[in-house]
Write an enzyme that holds these catalytic residues in place. Sequence first.
Site, PDB file in Angstrom:
ATOM      1  N   TRP A   1       0.834  -1.202   0.000  1.00 59.85           N
ATOM      2  CA  TRP A   1       0.000   0.000   0.000  1.00 59.85           C
ATOM      3  C   TRP A   1       0.872   1.257   0.000  1.00 59.85           C
ATOM      4  O   TRP A   1       0.515   2.268  -0.609  1.00 59.85           O
ATOM      5  CB  TRP A   1      -0.914   0.000   1.222  1.00 59.85           C
ATOM      6  CG  TRP A   1      -1.714   1.250   1.389  1.00 59.85           C
ATOM      7  CD1 TRP A   1      -2.930   1.529   0.864  1.00 59.85           C
ATOM      8  CD2 TRP A   1      -1.346   2.416   2.158  1.00 59.85           C
ATOM      9  NE1 TRP A   1      -3.348   2.787   1.239  1.00 59.85           N
ATOM     10  CE2 TRP A   1      -2.401   3.352   2.033  1.00 59.85           C
ATOM     11  CE3 TRP A   1      -0.242   2.756   2.934  1.00 59.85           C
ATOM     12  CZ2 TRP A   1      -2.366   4.589   2.652  1.00 59.85           C
ATOM     13  CZ3 TRP A   1      -0.211   3.995   3.553  1.00 59.85           C
ATOM     14  CH2 TRP A   1      -1.264   4.890   3.409  1.00 59.85           C
ATOM     15  N   HIS A   2       2.021   1.196   0.677  1.00 58.97           N
ATOM     16  CA  HIS A   2       2.877   2.371   0.775  1.00 58.97           C
ATOM     17  C   HIS A   2       3.565   2.708  -0.537  1.00 58.97           C
ATOM     18  O   HIS A   2       3.965   3.864  -0.736  1.00 58.97           O
ATOM     19  CB  HIS A   2       3.935   2.162   1.865  1.00 58.97           C
ATOM     20  CG  HIS A   2       3.416   2.339   3.255  1.00 58.97           C
ATOM     21  ND1 HIS A   2       2.744   1.338   3.926  1.00 58.97           N
ATOM     22  CD2 HIS A   2       3.446   3.407   4.098  1.00 58.97           C
ATOM     23  CE1 HIS A   2       2.393   1.783   5.132  1.00 58.97           C
ATOM     24  NE2 HIS A   2       2.804   3.032   5.255  1.00 58.97           N
ATOM     25  N   GLY A   3       3.738   1.750  -1.396  1.00 59.68           N
ATOM     26  CA  GLY A   3       4.407   2.049  -2.656  1.00 59.68           C
ATOM     27  C   GLY A   3       4.570   0.820  -3.520  1.00 59.68           C
ATOM     28  O   GLY A   3       4.567  -0.310  -3.026  1.00 59.68           O
TER      29      GLY A   3
ATOM     30  N   PHE B   1       2.906   8.347  -0.623  1.00 60.72           N
ATOM     31  CA  PHE B   1       2.283   7.045  -0.424  1.00 60.72           C
ATOM     32  C   PHE B   1       0.787   7.080  -0.680  1.00 60.72           C
ATOM     33  O   PHE B   1       0.163   6.061  -0.809  1.00 60.72           O
ATOM     34  CB  PHE B   1       2.547   6.537   0.997  1.00 60.72           C
ATOM     35  CG  PHE B   1       4.016   6.558   1.370  1.00 60.72           C
ATOM     36  CD1 PHE B   1       4.960   6.061   0.491  1.00 60.72           C
ATOM     37  CD2 PHE B   1       4.424   7.098   2.565  1.00 60.72           C
ATOM     38  CE1 PHE B   1       6.307   6.097   0.813  1.00 60.72           C
ATOM     39  CE2 PHE B   1       5.769   7.124   2.907  1.00 60.72           C
ATOM     40  CZ  PHE B   1       6.706   6.627   2.024  1.00 60.72           C
TER      41      PHE B   1
END
Length: 501
Positions: A320-322, A501
């Site tokens: 989800w962050h990247g 993000f």
Amino acid sequence: MLFNSFGFLFLYLPAVLAGYFLLGRVHARWAAAWLAAASLFFYGYWDVRFLPLLLASICGNYCAGLLIARAHGPARKRRLCGALCANLLLLAYYKYANFFAAALMEPGADWRGWDIVLPIGISFFTFTQIAFLVDCYRGEVRDGNFIHYMLFVSYFPHLVAGPVLHHKEMMPQFADPDNARPRSANFAVGLSIFVVGLAKKVLLADTLAPLAAPVFAAGAHPQLVEAWTGVLAYSFQLYFDFSGYSDMAIGLSLLFGVRLPLNFNSPYKARNISEFWRRWHMTLSRFLRDYLYIALGGNRAGRARRYANLMATMVLGGLWHGAGWTFVAWGAMHGGYLVLHQGWLRWRGAAASAPAWWGAPLTFLAVMLAWVVFRAPDLATAGDLLGALAGANGVSLPRALQGVAAPLAQLGMHPEFKGLRWMELDGPGLPVLLLSAVLAFAAPNTQEIFCHYQPCIERIFRTMPGRAWRPSPGWGLALAALFISCVFNMNRVSEFLYFQF
């Protein structure tokens, strides 16, 4: 438009506040509509091309929520699945298309990827609306006002970096006419919290950035001292960058009479990794627990399945962050940490959860090593930097410290000075790094300082005599001086790290 910019502080925010309270004297719904329009302008100011995407997402999910709420039986679940797939496909295209395509390419293939620009905040407004759709399916949505829903999704204090909001905790506040009336207490506490957050960003996080950036560059090969300095600098840069944003979001929202949920609670004071995730990005942790971990089965299907669910949840949380293997690896590291912690608790029983002197430093070390993978541009650089922390690249002193060679020679010491030529160690970075460590580990956090005034939805801290903020000339002068210091240092305005993000 950044919270730490002159345009936001001296133009946008005063205009939005004035319009909100003037229209609030007519009707609370007009004030909510003004705030929603101002939030859309805030988003479109970054790149107006993506404003239709946000509006389409809002309208589509609002209609989907109505359809889900009105359906019954299997049709209700089918509509939910269709709406969730639409949201995830949108997120997958903008954020993960190049990553998945590259992963499917043959090794060595010459492919440079598609020219896809990532819309800022897409992860946050997508997850916020996924939670709304699931709440519609569960029958927990009560307010169907479209203006309130648009404001719920686009509300500018949280839009681009969180917190991830729940429909049921925000809609009653938008509908409350009392919140559209100015209150001196809200301004006093809100502005104070905002200034504290601004100082964390401008005076601490941005000052640490020059120490962190060189060691994470591809091919840097830092020495031992440089590696530890850079990794510690990034650990505290990210800490105060995100903590500052969280404080600023809460303070800004309180100016409008709206209380956001807590999102940051001194995570480096955590005594185990589970506690860390209850303190770091608290609303994302809540979302992953309620809508992913529990949906996968949680701990209801035995110990092995529980560990697998923990790993899956954290790997997906990392992704989800990247879109990159470093984020997958970072999520897997935290999944492994959580599995080890659960195994430790099972082996040692209740005694394992008791406070121990080594719990907090061990947790911080584990989190810091994971930040190396999180920040590095690729896994090779992450591996090199992790090795550097153990001395694999040498243990000489940094070139930037050659000024101390003569005093050391007088003491009979003749160390080598090698490493990164461009690492700045003669500026304010090192003193600020030391100050940041003291503040993160030993100082009361913002919620503890303002505990008397409940700046958030839930009051979870007890009163702390002598530490809590009080409206007084002393506090006023101190915060005014802090704000002026921030203004004079805003010539190097930088984005918040979580914007990416």
